[in-house]
Design a protein around this motif. Structure first.
Motif, PDB file in Angstrom:
ATOM      1  N   MET A  27      -6.205  -4.897  -8.668  1.00  8.79           N
ATOM      2  CA  MET A  27      -5.888  -5.449  -7.404  1.00  8.79           C
ATOM      3  C   MET A  27      -4.500  -5.089  -7.078  1.00  8.79           C
ATOM      4  O   MET A  27      -3.848  -4.788  -6.031  1.00  8.79           O
ATOM      5  N   TYR A  28      -3.693  -5.549  -8.091  1.00  7.84           N
ATOM      6  CA  TYR A  28      -2.084  -5.249  -7.770  1.00  7.84           C
ATOM      7  C   TYR A  28      -1.754  -3.530  -7.708  1.00  7.84           C
ATOM      8  O   TYR A  28      -1.054  -3.406  -6.823  1.00  7.84           O
ATOM      9  N   GLU A  29      -2.666  -2.795  -8.282  1.00  3.27           N
ATOM     10  CA  GLU A  29      -2.282  -1.352  -8.090  1.00  3.27           C
ATOM     11  C   GLU A  29      -2.734  -0.916  -6.793  1.00  3.27           C
ATOM     12  O   GLU A  29      -2.239  -0.149  -6.065  1.00  3.27           O
ATOM     13  N   GLU A  30      -3.679  -1.297  -6.418  1.00  9.64           N
ATOM     14  CA  GLU A  30      -4.471  -1.230  -4.968  1.00  9.64           C
ATOM     15  C   GLU A  30      -3.406  -1.651  -3.917  1.00  9.64           C
ATOM     16  O   GLU A  30      -3.131  -1.037  -3.068  1.00  9.64           O
ATOM     17  N   MET A  31      -3.061  -2.874  -4.175  1.00 12.16           N
ATOM     18  CA  MET A  31      -1.993  -3.565  -3.298  1.00 12.16           C
ATOM     19  C   MET A  31      -0.708  -2.391  -3.101  1.00 12.16           C
ATOM     20  O   MET A  31      -0.089  -2.136  -1.976  1.00 12.16           O
ATOM     21  N   LYS A  32      -0.079  -1.876  -4.301  1.00 14.64           N
ATOM     22  CA  LYS A  32       0.962  -1.101  -4.076  1.00 14.64           C
ATOM     23  C   LYS A  32       0.400   0.213  -3.334  1.00 14.64           C
ATOM     24  O   LYS A  32       1.381   0.736  -2.597  1.00 14.64           O
ATOM     25  N   SER A  33      -0.684   0.915  -3.633  1.00 15.69           N
ATOM     26  CA  SER A  33      -0.957   1.977  -3.066  1.00 15.69           C
ATOM     27  C   SER A  33      -0.930   1.753  -1.324  1.00 15.69           C
ATOM     28  O   SER A  33      -0.762   2.694  -0.881  1.00 15.69           O
ATOM     29  N   LEU A  34      -1.688   0.650  -1.171  1.00 16.02           N
ATOM     30  CA  LEU A  34      -1.891   0.479   0.427  1.00 16.02           C
ATOM     31  C   LEU A  34      -0.641   0.190   1.007  1.00 16.02           C
ATOM     32  O   LEU A  34      -0.366   0.656   2.192  1.00 16.02           O
ATOM     33  N   CYS A  35       0.337  -0.413   0.142  1.00 19.11           N
ATOM     34  CA  CYS A  35       1.917  -0.612   0.772  1.00 19.11           C
ATOM     35  C   CYS A  35       2.510   0.771   1.114  1.00 19.11           C
ATOM     36  O   CYS A  35       3.203   0.817   2.289  1.00 19.11           O
ATOM     37  N   ILE A  36       2.072   1.804   0.102  1.00 18.28           N
ATOM     38  CA  ILE A  36       3.013   3.125   0.386  1.00 18.28           C
ATOM     39  C   ILE A  36       2.140   3.847   1.582  1.00 18.28           C
ATOM     40  O   ILE A  36       2.938   4.268   2.351  1.00 18.28           O
ATOM     41  N   ARG A  37       1.036   3.606   1.824  1.00 11.28           N
ATOM     42  CA  ARG A  37       0.252   4.112   2.905  1.00 11.28           C
ATOM     43  C   ARG A  37       0.681   3.633   4.068  1.00 11.28           C
ATOM     44  O   ARG A  37       0.901   4.383   5.203  1.00 11.28           O
ATOM     45  N   MET A  38       0.547   2.394   4.341  1.00 12.33           N
ATOM     46  CA  MET A  38       1.017   1.547   5.631  1.00 12.33           C
ATOM     47  C   MET A  38       2.376   1.986   5.914  1.00 12.33           C
ATOM     48  O   MET A  38       2.782   2.280   7.054  1.00 12.33           O
ATOM     49  N   TYR A  39       3.327   1.958   5.003  1.00  9.64           N
ATOM     50  CA  TYR A  39       4.709   2.490   5.237  1.00  9.64           C
ATOM     51  C   TYR A  39       4.887   3.933   5.633  1.00  9.64           C
ATOM     52  O   TYR A  39       5.645   4.084   6.763  1.00  9.64           O
ATOM     53  N   LYS A  40       4.082   4.710   5.144  1.00 12.12           N
ATOM     54  CA  LYS A  40       3.904   6.114   5.668  1.00 12.12           C
ATOM     55  C   LYS A  40       3.335   6.230   7.130  1.00 12.12           C
ATOM     56  O   LYS A  40       4.024   6.874   7.905  1.00 12.12           O
ATOM     57  N   TYR A  41       2.264   5.409   7.558  1.00 12.26           N
ATOM     58  CA  TYR A  41       1.867   5.443   8.908  1.00 12.26           C
ATOM     59  C   TYR A  41       2.868   4.758   9.945  1.00 12.26           C
ATOM     60  O   TYR A  41       2.929   5.109  10.983  1.00 12.26           O
ATOM     61  N   MET A  42       3.520   3.907   9.392  1.00 11.02           N
ATOM     62  CA  MET A  42       4.350   3.054  10.337  1.00 11.02           C
ATOM     63  C   MET A  42       5.731   4.195  10.541  1.00 11.02           C
ATOM     64  O   MET A  42       6.218   4.098  11.758  1.00 11.02           O
ATOM     65  N   MET A  43       6.034   4.879   9.480  1.00  9.52           N
ATOM     66  CA  MET A  43       6.972   6.031   9.986  1.00  9.52           C
ATOM     67  C   MET A  43       6.618   6.956  10.808  1.00  9.52           C
ATOM     68  O   MET A  43       7.268   7.403  11.651  1.00  9.52           O
ATOM     69  N   HIS A  44       5.454   7.331  10.605  1.00 13.34           N
ATOM     70  CA  HIS A  44       4.719   8.393  11.497  1.00 13.34           C
ATOM     71  C   HIS A  44       4.803   7.935  12.971  1.00 13.34           C
ATOM     72  O   HIS A  44       5.045   8.786  13.915  1.00 13.34           O
ATOM     73  N   PHE A  45       4.499   6.473  13.158  1.00  7.13           N
ATOM     74  CA  PHE A  45       4.423   5.839  14.458  1.00  7.13           C
ATOM     75  C   PHE A  45       5.884   5.858  15.257  1.00  7.13           C
ATOM     76  O   PHE A  45       6.105   6.099  16.370  1.00  7.13           O
ATOM     77  N   ASP A  46       6.934   5.614  14.195  1.00  5.90           N
ATOM     78  CA  ASP A  46       8.286   5.701  14.627  1.00  5.90           C
ATOM     79  C   ASP A  46       8.690   7.037  15.082  1.00  5.90           C
ATOM     80  O   ASP A  46       9.736   7.132  15.997  1.00  5.90           O
ATOM     81  N   ILE A  47       8.277   8.017  14.399  1.00  7.03           N
ATOM     82  CA  ILE A  47       8.600   9.558  14.790  1.00  7.03           C
ATOM     83  C   ILE A  47       8.040   9.869  15.874  1.00  7.03           C
ATOM     84  O   ILE A  47       8.457  10.593  16.973  1.00  7.03           O
ATOM     85  N   LEU A  48       6.602   9.563  15.949  1.00  5.79           N
ATOM     86  CA  LEU A  48       5.997  10.183  17.195  1.00  5.79           C
ATOM     87  C   LEU A  48       6.218   9.325  18.705  1.00  5.79           C
ATOM     88  O   LEU A  48       6.304  10.143  19.649  1.00  5.79           O
TER      89      LEU A  48
END
Length: 303
Positions: free
Chosen positions: A201-222
């Motif tokens: 669950m710890y590793e899944e949380m870290k992986s989700l955090c990276i994904r969410m950060y990437k999507y938020m960066m995409h929204f900021d650029i878009l």
């Protein structure tokens, strides 16, 4: 033209001794290069000063290295070349080469492909869908975490309602890490080592955090756009008139470039990431007014 310009407005003349080349020679070569090619690299400028008779004339039959052009543009050029373009237009105006009384501005534009890979696109709708899926996975993970802590007799509860921003997710991951250290649960990896439930669950949380950060960066650029290219974030995917891949009307990363012509001279240029010409008219005319102090008396546009 350059002899009539206030050169001190555009060039820092205080450090000329460090470069060994006359500022006017460098500036004239750069202006000719941009006028001739639209964009010119310092390496190409170096080649031009060796082989092109026009550049040889400007430099007094002297060859200039690319590093001299690079240092001049980086350290001594105070304003972009575009500002010099507008001053040039003012000179043409004062020379009565443009009919000021008529002051008719003809506006048209075209889409130009960006120097970006066409397979590096990011779409707004897809990013929204991926973001929502990741959010659902986060809610599911929080439910499993709460159940795990309740089962182990710990009074720990994390909210499912709170938006999963990266700071909140990293805070949860850090607390899980501290819990594992206090409970002496070791992190394992590799074949033959079975991971504990809490580590998964710890590793899944870290992986989700990276994904969410990437999507938020995409929204900021878009921002208000529907797409962008990863190799050129300012470029938007647009329908082009010509496709050299398979001759179909597909999307390619590009820019919408609007030109304003008066008396045969380019008077104004606006480069935008908007695929539609309609929203570009007001900012185009506003830029014209900011540069020349007034709007054109007549603006001729297509549909």
């Amino acid at each position: 033209i350059t002899e009539r310009m206030n050169i001190g407005k555009y060039v820092d003349l205080s450090s000329r001794r460090l470069h060994g080349h006359d500022a006017m020679k460098l500036l004239r070569c750069i202006l000719l290069g941009f006028a001739d090619d639209g964009y010119i690299s310092t390496r190409k400028l170096e080649r031009k000063t060796r082989t092109d008779i026009r550049y040889r004339f400007l430099t007094g039959n002297e060859s200039i290295g690319h590093s001299s052009f690079q240092r001049f543009m980086q350290n001594d050029l105070l304003h972009p070349v575009e500002d010099i373009f507008y001053e040039l237009n003012d000179m043409i105006h004062h020379d009565d080469r443009i009919d000021i009384a008529a002051d008719i501005l003809t506006i048209d534009g075209s889409k130009f492909e960006a120097n970006a890979n066409k397979n590096t696109f990011v779409w707004k709708k897809s990013t929204k869908r991926y973001y929502m899926n990741a959010w659902k996975q986060f809610i599911n993970l929080i439910g499993r975490l709460n159940a795990y802590f309740r089962k182990n007799g710990l009074d720990v509860f994390y909210s499912k309602i709170r938006e999963p921003n990266p700071a909140y997710m990293l805070e949860i991951a850090d607390r899980i890490e501290k819990y594992m250290e206090s409970s002496e649960i070791k992190m394992v990896s590799g074949k033959g080592n079975k991971k504990s439930t809490i580590q998964k669950m710890y590793e899944e949380m870290k992986s989700l955090c990276i994904r969410m950060y990437k999507y938020m960066m995409h929204f900021d650029i878009l921002q208000d756009r529907n797409s962008f290219s990863k190799t050129d974030p300012d470029a938007t995917f647009m329908h082009m008139k010509w496709d050299y891949y398979n001759h179909t009307n597909i999307f390619k990363p590009g820019y919408n470039v609007q030109f304003g012509i008066s008396g045969g001279f380019i008077r104004n240029i606006l480069i935008t990431s908007d695929g539609n010409d309609l929203p570009t008219l007001i900012p185009f005319l506003q830029k014209y007014k900011d540069r020349y102090g007034k709007y054109p008396s007549i603006a001729v546009c297509d549909a």
